[in-house]
Enzyme design. Structure first.
Site, mmCIF file in Angstrom:
data_model
loop_
_atom_site.group_PDB
_atom_site.id
_atom_site.type_symbol
_atom_site.label_atom_id
_atom_site.label_comp_id
_atom_site.label_asym_id
_atom_site.label_seq_id
_atom_site.Cartn_x
_atom_site.Cartn_y
_atom_site.Cartn_z
ATOM 1 C CE1 TYR A 22 -1.597 -28.455 63.821
ATOM 2 C CE2 TYR A 22 -2.208 -26.125 63.779
ATOM 3 C CZ TYR A 22 -2.346 -27.412 63.296
ATOM 4 O OH TYR A 22 -3.225 -27.666 62.270
ATOM 5 C CG ASN A 73 3.553 -32.626 59.424
ATOM 6 O OD1 ASN A 73 2.551 -32.646 58.693
ATOM 7 N ND2 ASN A 73 3.532 -32.097 60.644
ATOM 8 C CG HIS A 79 -5.519 -33.584 54.755
ATOM 9 N ND1 HIS A 79 -5.388 -34.743 55.473
ATOM 10 C CD2 HIS A 79 -5.050 -32.593 55.569
ATOM 11 C CE1 HIS A 79 -4.874 -34.466 56.672
ATOM 12 N NE2 HIS A 79 -4.664 -33.172 56.737
ATOM 13 C CG ASP A 86 1.156 -38.671 40.938
ATOM 14 O OD1 ASP A 86 0.616 -39.710 41.360
ATOM 15 O OD2 ASP A 86 0.589 -37.868 40.169
ATOM 16 C CG HIS A 99 -0.272 -35.801 60.414
ATOM 17 N ND1 HIS A 99 -0.124 -34.827 59.454
ATOM 18 C CD2 HIS A 99 -0.496 -36.955 59.746
ATOM 19 C CE1 HIS A 99 -0.261 -35.386 58.258
ATOM 20 N NE2 HIS A 99 -0.482 -36.672 58.414
ATOM 21 C CG LEU A 100 3.212 -31.243 64.899
ATOM 22 C CD1 LEU A 100 3.198 -29.794 64.455
ATOM 23 C CD2 LEU A 100 4.253 -31.484 65.963
ATOM 24 C CB SER A 101 -3.098 -32.124 65.436
ATOM 25 O OG SER A 101 -3.270 -32.222 64.034
ATOM 26 N NE ARG A 110 -7.778 -30.097 59.974
ATOM 27 C CZ ARG A 110 -7.118 -29.081 59.392
ATOM 28 N NH1 ARG A 110 -5.980 -29.296 58.766
ATOM 29 N NH2 ARG A 110 -7.606 -27.858 59.439
HETATM 30 O O1 CA2 Z 1 -1.062 -32.081 62.753
HETATM 31 C C1 CA2 Z 1 -0.296 -31.882 61.813
HETATM 32 O O2 CA2 Z 1 0.916 -32.012 61.893
HETATM 33 C C2 CA2 Z 1 -0.863 -31.380 60.482
HETATM 34 O O3 CA2 Z 1 -0.076 -31.941 59.441
HETATM 35 C C3 CA2 Z 1 -0.753 -29.873 60.522
HETATM 36 C C4 CA2 Z 1 -1.352 -29.201 59.292
HETATM 37 C C5 CA2 Z 1 -2.779 -29.693 59.056
HETATM 38 O O4 CA2 Z 1 -3.273 -29.146 57.853
HETATM 39 C C6 CA2 Z 1 -2.847 -31.204 58.996
HETATM 40 O O5 CA2 Z 1 -4.202 -31.571 58.840
HETATM 41 C C7 CA2 Z 1 -2.301 -31.821 60.264
HETATM 42 C C8 CA2 Z 1 -1.379 -27.682 59.489
HETATM 43 C C9 CA2 Z 1 -0.048 -27.072 59.757
HETATM 44 C C10 CA2 Z 1 -0.274 -25.671 60.192
HETATM 45 O O6 CA2 Z 1 0.669 -25.349 61.162
HETATM 46 C C11 CA2 Z 1 0.441 -24.275 61.951
HETATM 47 C C12 CA2 Z 1 1.232 -24.140 63.052
HETATM 48 C C13 CA2 Z 1 1.035 -23.084 63.898
HETATM 49 C C14 CA2 Z 1 0.057 -22.148 63.643
HETATM 50 C C15 CA2 Z 1 -0.750 -22.288 62.525
HETATM 51 C C16 CA2 Z 1 -0.546 -23.348 61.666
#
Ligand code: CA2
Length: 145
Positions: A22, A73, A79, A86, A99-101, A110
């Site tokens: 991330y 986000n 998911h 809603d 989304h960051l990733s 995902r």
């Molecule tokens: O890529 C993204 O922005 C996500 O929304 C991030 C979510 C993930 O469940 C989505 O599938 C994709 C997870 C956020 C968790 O963020 C963290 C950041 C740092 C360390 C651990 C978790």
């Protein structure tokens, strides 16, 4: 123009865990980046994060009259959350999903978003830059009238 940014669960951990996935920037640093861009675009930004589904739903329900658009986000709730879907359907606020990733390069669960089809568009895989891209896209759509 007023835009709300809603960040879902665990995004408060940004920059402190899993930097390889991330990135190293904290959520506060991402917010600063986005605030600078918002000021340049003449956008008043309301930046929020919650780990709670109900709080995210309350924030979405409160958008009409408060925001012209939403950058969302929803993190893991993207998911799974029929309830957030809603709420988005109920308020019909224009939004961009960010989304960051690159969720499509990750686990199959995902690959499905319960809100993407309601969004103007989806940006994934560009890290914090994705928030800037999303804000510009939203600004351009909202300026089109
Ligand atoms: O890529 C993204 O922005 C996500 O929304 C991030 C979510 C993930 O469940 C989505 O599938 C994709 C997870 C956020 C968790 O963020 C963290 C950041 C740092 C360390 C651990 C978790």
């Amino acid at each position: 123009m007023r835009v709300t940014v809603l960040n879902g669960p665990n995004l408060n951990l940004l920059g402190t865990r899993e930097p390889e996935r991330y990135g190293k920037a904290t959520l506060a640093e991402v917010e600063s980046l986005v605030q600078v861009e918002a000021a340049q675009l003449g956008i008043e930004l309301d930046w929020r994060q919650s780990n709670h589904e109900g709080a995210l739903i309350d924030a979405i329900q409160a958008l009409p009259g408060r925001a012209d658009g939403l950058l969302l986000n929803a993190a893991g709730y993207t998911h799974t959350s029929v309830a957030i879907r809603d709420a988005l359907l109920a308020v019909r606020i224009p939004f961009v999903e960010v989304h960051l990733s690159n969720v499509y390069a990750r686990e199959e669960f995902r690959h499905r978003s319960l809100m993407a089809d309601l969004a103007i568009g989806v940006i994934a895989g560009f890290g914090p830059q994705g928030y800037l891209l999303g804000l510009r896209a939203l600004h351009s759509r909202l300026s089109d009238g």
